[in-house]
Motif scaffolding. Structure first.
Motif, PDB file in Angstrom:
ATOM      1  N   LYS A  74      11.655  -9.125  31.550  1.00 21.35           N
ATOM      2  CA  LYS A  74      12.750  -8.683  32.405  1.00 21.35           C
ATOM      3  C   LYS A  74      13.937  -8.222  31.553  1.00 21.35           C
ATOM      4  O   LYS A  74      14.569  -7.186  31.832  1.00 21.35           O
ATOM      5  CB  LYS A  74      13.163  -9.854  33.312  1.00 21.35           C
ATOM      6  CG  LYS A  74      14.184  -9.464  34.355  1.00 21.35           C
ATOM      7  CD  LYS A  74      14.665 -10.683  35.123  1.00 21.35           C
ATOM      8  CE  LYS A  74      13.516 -11.358  35.840  1.00 21.35           C
ATOM      9  NZ  LYS A  74      13.987 -12.529  36.629  1.00 21.35           N
ATOM     10  N   GLU A  75      14.206  -9.027  30.513  1.00 22.30           N
ATOM     11  CA  GLU A  75      15.327  -8.661  29.640  1.00 22.30           C
ATOM     12  C   GLU A  75      15.067  -7.321  28.950  1.00 22.30           C
ATOM     13  O   GLU A  75      15.959  -6.478  28.830  1.00 22.30           O
ATOM     14  CB  GLU A  75      15.539  -9.759  28.599  1.00 22.30           C
ATOM     15  CG  GLU A  75      16.730  -9.511  27.681  1.00 22.30           C
ATOM     16  CD  GLU A  75      16.887 -10.645  26.678  1.00 22.30           C
ATOM     17  OE1 GLU A  75      17.755 -10.534  25.805  1.00 22.30           O
ATOM     18  OE2 GLU A  75      16.124 -11.644  26.771  1.00 22.30           O
ATOM     19  N   PHE A  76      13.783  -7.141  28.529  1.00 21.97           N
ATOM     20  CA  PHE A  76      13.446  -5.893  27.850  1.00 21.97           C
ATOM     21  C   PHE A  76      13.641  -4.688  28.773  1.00 21.97           C
ATOM     22  O   PHE A  76      14.304  -3.711  28.432  1.00 21.97           O
ATOM     23  CB  PHE A  76      11.987  -5.948  27.375  1.00 21.97           C
ATOM     24  CG  PHE A  76      11.481  -4.628  26.858  1.00 21.97           C
ATOM     25  CD1 PHE A  76      11.861  -4.169  25.600  1.00 21.97           C
ATOM     26  CD2 PHE A  76      10.630  -3.840  27.634  1.00 21.97           C
ATOM     27  CE1 PHE A  76      11.393  -2.949  25.130  1.00 21.97           C
ATOM     28  CE2 PHE A  76      10.161  -2.637  27.165  1.00 21.97           C
ATOM     29  CZ  PHE A  76      10.547  -2.180  25.909  1.00 21.97           C
ATOM     30  N   PHE A  77      13.057  -4.806  29.978  1.00 20.40           N
ATOM     31  CA  PHE A  77      13.179  -3.662  30.906  1.00 20.40           C
ATOM     32  C   PHE A  77      14.613  -3.499  31.408  1.00 20.40           C
ATOM     33  O   PHE A  77      15.081  -2.377  31.639  1.00 20.40           O
ATOM     34  CB  PHE A  77      12.223  -3.856  32.095  1.00 20.40           C
ATOM     35  CG  PHE A  77      10.801  -3.566  31.747  1.00 20.40           C
ATOM     36  CD1 PHE A  77      10.380  -2.253  31.528  1.00 20.40           C
ATOM     37  CD2 PHE A  77       9.867  -4.591  31.617  1.00 20.40           C
ATOM     38  CE1 PHE A  77       9.060  -1.988  31.194  1.00 20.40           C
ATOM     39  CE2 PHE A  77       8.554  -4.318  31.271  1.00 20.40           C
ATOM     40  CZ  PHE A  77       8.138  -3.014  31.059  1.00 20.40           C
ATOM     41  N   SER A  78      15.326  -4.661  31.563  1.00 21.35           N
ATOM     42  CA  SER A  78      16.720  -4.558  31.980  1.00 21.35           C
ATOM     43  C   SER A  78      17.565  -3.887  30.906  1.00 21.35           C
ATOM     44  O   SER A  78      18.398  -3.023  31.177  1.00 21.35           O
ATOM     45  CB  SER A  78      17.261  -5.956  32.285  1.00 21.35           C
ATOM     46  OG  SER A  78      18.621  -5.871  32.632  1.00 21.35           O
ATOM     47  N   GLY A  79      17.326  -4.292  29.641  1.00 18.13           N
ATOM     48  CA  GLY A  79      18.057  -3.649  28.537  1.00 18.13           C
ATOM     49  C   GLY A  79      17.717  -2.183  28.428  1.00 18.13           C
ATOM     50  O   GLY A  79      18.598  -1.334  28.197  1.00 18.13           O
ATOM     51  N   ARG A  80      16.415  -1.894  28.632  1.00 18.05           N
ATOM     52  CA  ARG A  80      16.004  -0.490  28.565  1.00 18.05           C
ATOM     53  C   ARG A  80      16.660   0.320  29.671  1.00 18.05           C
ATOM     54  O   ARG A  80      17.120   1.440  29.452  1.00 18.05           O
ATOM     55  CB  ARG A  80      14.477  -0.425  28.706  1.00 18.05           C
ATOM     56  CG  ARG A  80      13.899   0.974  28.581  1.00 18.05           C
ATOM     57  CD  ARG A  80      14.198   1.557  27.229  1.00 18.05           C
ATOM     58  NE  ARG A  80      13.619   2.876  27.098  1.00 18.05           N
ATOM     59  CZ  ARG A  80      13.940   3.735  26.138  1.00 18.05           C
ATOM     60  NH1 ARG A  80      14.860   3.375  25.231  1.00 18.05           N
ATOM     61  NH2 ARG A  80      13.371   4.913  26.081  1.00 18.05           N
TER      62      ARG A  80
END
Length: 211
Positions: A74-80
């Motif tokens: 989630k953090e990865f896609f949110s950051g992306r």
């Protein structure tokens, strides 16, 4: 399954990626099982049970991995998503700035073009005025030179006429003297002197009588 219809894009993407992986695993395992089963020819129920446990174990493994890594994913896609959003905002800001600069430079260019046209028109008008002034001054100078020349011609003509008249008079006197010298005899000269003396004497007497 609820992740397939979740409003969270990360969960929805993960669920949609998980389903094809499970399908591929089931199909691959079925093919392996079918290939292995055709050779042995017996105990199909035990193999099906073993296959079912394997699928369940894999699903549990996948679910465990998702539970452990969901925050990271989630953090990865949110950051992306944040990066993409920031990139889009920066691109929009750059586009607006470029459009603003374009309008600014376009306005400056239009203003400069207008000023150049005005300066060209002013220079052309000044050139025409200067040309008319030069022509007018040339006409005045030509008229003045013409009048001066006419005046000098008249003066020179008068001077020449006067000089010529003087020379004619002097020549006439000289010719008259020569004619008199050639034609008047001494007797005539004595008569002239005598007549002059008589005339003077007569004038003297008349003057005395009047007094």
């Amino acid at each position: 399954m609820k992740e397939l219809f979740s409003t969270n894009p990360c969960k929805r993407l993960f669920a949609r990626s998980l389903l094809p992986a499970l399908m591929i695993l089931i199909v691959t395992s079925s093919m392996v099982y079918a290939a292995g089963g055709s050779g042995e020819g017996s105990d199909h129920g035990g193999q099906l049970l073993d296959f079912g446990w394997r699928v369940i174990n894999f699903a549990i493994l996948v679910g465990l991995l998702y539970w452990l890594l969901k925050d990271k994913i989630k953090e990865f896609f949110s950051g992306r998503r944040t990066d993409i959003k920031l990139s889009l905002e920066e691109a929009m800001a750059a586009k607006e700035e470029a459009e603003k600069k374009f309008k600014e430079y376009s306005a400056k260019l239009d203003k400069a073009t207008e000023e150049i046209n005005e300066i060209s028109e002013m220079i052309r008008a000044q050139g025409l005025a200067e040309k008319e002034k030069i022509i007018e001054n040339a006409k005045i100078t030509a008229e003045r030179m013409k009048d001066d020349a006419q005046s000098r011609i008249e003066q020179e003509t008068k001077k020449a006429k006067s000089q010529l008249r003087t020379e004619v008079v002097e020549l006439s006197i000289q010719m008259a003297e020569e004619i008199l010298k050639k034609n008047i005899l001494e007797k005539d000269h004595e008569n002239i002197v005598e007549d002059y003396l008589k005339s003077m004497s007569s004038q003297t007497r008349s003057g005395q009588t009047d007094t």
